[in-house]
Enzyme design. Sequence first.
Site, PDB file in Angstrom:
ATOM      1  N   ALA A  35      47.820  42.225  38.689  1.00 43.27           N
ATOM      2  CA  ALA A  35      48.270  43.622  38.583  1.00 43.27           C
ATOM      3  C   ALA A  35      49.802  43.627  38.630  1.00 43.27           C
ATOM      4  O   ALA A  35      50.424  44.328  39.438  1.00 43.27           O
ATOM      5  CB  ALA A  35      47.654  44.492  39.668  1.00 43.27           C
ATOM      6  N   HIS A  40      57.048  41.925  40.677  1.00 41.01           N
ATOM      7  CA  HIS A  40      56.685  40.535  40.377  1.00 41.01           C
ATOM      8  C   HIS A  40      57.672  39.922  39.375  1.00 41.01           C
ATOM      9  O   HIS A  40      58.038  38.752  39.486  1.00 41.01           O
ATOM     10  CB  HIS A  40      55.272  40.466  39.777  1.00 41.01           C
ATOM     11  CG  HIS A  40      54.170  40.814  40.733  1.00 41.01           C
ATOM     12  ND1 HIS A  40      53.382  41.930  40.574  1.00 41.01           N
ATOM     13  CD2 HIS A  40      53.733  40.201  41.863  1.00 41.01           C
ATOM     14  CE1 HIS A  40      52.482  41.980  41.554  1.00 41.01           C
ATOM     15  NE2 HIS A  40      52.679  40.952  42.348  1.00 41.01           N
ATOM     16  N   LYS A 152      59.009  42.406  50.477  1.00 39.35           N
ATOM     17  CA  LYS A 152      58.259  43.608  50.878  1.00 39.35           C
ATOM     18  C   LYS A 152      57.167  43.232  51.887  1.00 39.35           C
ATOM     19  O   LYS A 152      56.921  43.953  52.833  1.00 39.35           O
ATOM     20  CB  LYS A 152      57.621  44.309  49.675  1.00 39.35           C
ATOM     21  CG  LYS A 152      57.007  45.640  50.099  1.00 39.35           C
ATOM     22  CD  LYS A 152      56.225  46.297  49.006  1.00 39.35           C
ATOM     23  CE  LYS A 152      54.815  45.793  48.900  1.00 39.35           C
ATOM     24  NZ  LYS A 152      53.943  46.131  50.057  1.00 39.35           N
ATOM     25  N   ASP A 153      56.543  42.078  51.662  1.00 39.25           N
ATOM     26  CA  ASP A 153      55.539  41.585  52.614  1.00 39.25           C
ATOM     27  C   ASP A 153      56.258  40.651  53.588  1.00 39.25           C
ATOM     28  O   ASP A 153      56.060  39.433  53.576  1.00 39.25           O
ATOM     29  CB  ASP A 153      54.418  40.869  51.867  1.00 39.25           C
ATOM     30  CG  ASP A 153      53.682  41.817  50.930  1.00 39.25           C
ATOM     31  OD1 ASP A 153      53.502  42.996  51.292  1.00 39.25           O
ATOM     32  OD2 ASP A 153      53.308  41.390  49.829  1.00 39.25           O
ATOM     33  N   SER A 188      54.252  47.982  44.472  1.00 40.48           N
ATOM     34  CA  SER A 188      53.094  47.269  45.009  1.00 40.48           C
ATOM     35  C   SER A 188      51.940  47.480  44.042  1.00 40.48           C
ATOM     36  O   SER A 188      51.816  48.559  43.443  1.00 40.48           O
ATOM     37  CB  SER A 188      52.736  47.862  46.375  1.00 40.48           C
ATOM     38  OG  SER A 188      51.419  47.490  46.726  1.00 40.48           O
ATOM     39  N   SER A 189      51.095  46.471  43.937  1.00 39.84           N
ATOM     40  CA  SER A 189      49.931  46.614  43.053  1.00 39.84           C
ATOM     41  C   SER A 189      49.028  47.743  43.537  1.00 39.84           C
ATOM     42  O   SER A 189      48.299  48.355  42.767  1.00 39.84           O
ATOM     43  CB  SER A 189      49.140  45.303  43.007  1.00 39.84           C
ATOM     44  OG  SER A 189      49.988  44.261  42.616  1.00 39.84           O
TER      45      SER A 189
END
Length: 286
Positions: A35, A40, A152-153, A188-189
């Site tokens: 996704a 990405h 982000k993570d 985000s996906s």
Amino acid sequence: MSTPLILRDPASARRWTLEHQASARRVALVPTMGALHRGHLALVDVARSHADHVIVSIFVNPTQFNRAEDFDSYPRVIDDDLAICAEHGVDAVYLPAAEAMYPSGFDTRIEPGSIASRWEGEHRAGHFSGVATVVIKLLNACAPDVAVFGAKDLQQLTVIRRTVTDLDLGVDIVAGDTIRESDGLAMSSRNRRLDSVARQRALAIHRGLLAAVACANAGHGPDAIERAARDLIDPAADDVEYVAVVDSATFERSPTMIDGCGYSVIVAAWFGGVRLIDNMALPRSA
Ligand code: PAF
């Protein structure tokens, strides 16, 4: 635009990398669950700046989901993902089937330590064990010189750095900045699953994080910083799992902030049935 080579099992992925490395060319891996979005692609750009060849892995890893409905509803758009990889000059895509990752008899799990026990680890039992295990497998299969993960993570990135160091994997772990939509929503996906009302409400996360940074800039401590973020996030969210000021290296909540240490404010909250996480680094002088 050239089509990336698709590699479906660990042996062919490793062979591809080793061939490049034998000619002194560096390989960078961008692990993803597909996704793909601009966040990405920014990671692919970072990967390219560290290596001659870029491989993107796409695998929706069942062992890191603690809720079956979250795994089932995770967006799967492989044709779009492959087209995006081709447009963006990705050299190879590692696209293993679940049986190639977890063949029958598979019986090993990595258990990351204390960093993984907090926040995401507390709210998503087994999540980081699933992440660490699949990431080690992806690193072993693709054998890259460098792997790139999104900031982000942030807790995931920190757990992965720790695991890779502790297990002497010898892969450089590089962070890519969080990429935001023009209105501040972190890419985000999962954003695909927000309806327009929930998406609008979710903007409170970014506003809350900015308020937290402003509060830190004004010299306030963790309690006031968390309150500043919560004042904006709590009324907009369906549920707030945590808003916390943490030491960015250990993810321990910090009751005070010591000069020279790095701190972040981290958030997990629900909007319209979608769980979002985000974070921002706090100024060091707070
Ligand atoms: O961040 C993700 O997309 C996933 O957690 C990762 C690192 C690809 C492991 O499945």
